[in-house]
Design an enzyme around this catalytic site. Sequence first.
Site: not given
Ligand code: C5P
Length: 404
Positions: A313-315, A297, A287, A218, A349
């Site tokens: 995973p969404d940390i 390679k 994501d 990103n 969240k």
């Molecule tokens: O859902 P979105 O990616 O827009 O959410 C943004 C928030 O969630 C940010 O604080 C980002 O650091 C956190 N986040 C995370 N792990 C992910 C995706 C987003 O901690 N996989």
Amino acid sequence: MMGDYIGVIGDLHGRKIALGVSGGVAAYKAAALTRELGRMGADVHVVLTEAGSRFVSALTFHALSGNRVWTSLWDGGAENGIPHVVLGRGIDAILVAPASADFIARLANGLAGDLLSALCLARDCPLLVAPAMNRQMWENPATQRNVATLGNDGVVIIGPGEGEQACGETGLGRMLEPEALCEAVRAFFTPKRLAGRKVVMTAGPTFEAIDPVRGITNASSGKMGYAIAAACARSGAEVVLVSGPVALPAPAGVWRIGAASALRMRDEVLAVLPGADVFIAVAAVADYRPVETAGHKLKKSGAAMQLELVPNPDILAEVAARPDAPFCVGFAAESHDLDMYAENKRRAKRLPMLVGNLLADGLCGDDNTVVIYDDEGRHPLPRAPKALVARQIVEHLARLLPTA
Ligand code: C5P
């Protein structure tokens, strides 16, 4: 233009600082320090000792500070002819940089035979001292005794650093660099609202490897996250920063752990989370990641290529859902409908606080325009340099943080 902008609203805005420059080769660094303090908004008044003026002229400091430079107890023009009293009025702090061994000895003994010593003796403000001398002079028991005396008298000693010295030796005694001294002054003036708190953070992008040289990432410079880490450290917190790949140095007083991928970032966060009071997720986490990472390679064949991705995973969501969750702060960068998306994310969240910004402002610049969302509603902050935005975010979170 940029400098003026920061100067008006910088961290040290409205602070009147007397910068004492005593004799030492490091006096050349005091010129850059004068400029750096000015950039942070401070009103800098330089007091040059006779020995200091042998290294850098008063003219240089006058040009850089925009103020007259004081050099003698017998300087004409001061009200009632008492420059150390006139100059001392309204001063928020005295910073002596460089402080030579001789000057430190004078301070420790309360001597007042020159303007800078007299100013220090007559002060009713904090005194910060940045020693600068040769290794042997620093290690000499007389200097160590004098430095200990200053510490007992409540003087703040900043440094010295270690490294190569002008005399050719290597060791302790170098004056810290202007940026580090400026940081110490900023930290000194920052209220310790997060003292005793542990803050865990993420910042920067993640990099999801496709093969040893390619990956999905990103756009994120890490500047906002690093500025927040620095602001937390200045506010007295213990800060652990789990960072994706960025081209930034670790901020002073921050423990940085490198983590390139989302999975690695998650593992590192969970490892350092115990005991955390606050978790701030600033990282732009990818994501998705490739199902497989090739060990070699990949060769191009010219044909279309399929890449299978799985969600990461969404940390933040995972940390916020823990029964022992710390106070969690999220970030949301949106291209439109910021209020709606930011509030939805905050609710989904279960975050007490979320910082949102529109992508129109760019992701990697030095300024940011953000809105803070919490249970009370939305709190827009004016467009400002990221360091200042970070300070306001930290102040806001410190207000919302449950008392320990
Ligand atoms: O859902 P979105 O990616 O827009 O959410 C943004 C928030 O969630 C940010 O604080 C980002 O650091 C956190 N986040 C995370 N792990 C992910 C995706 C987003 O901690 N996989």
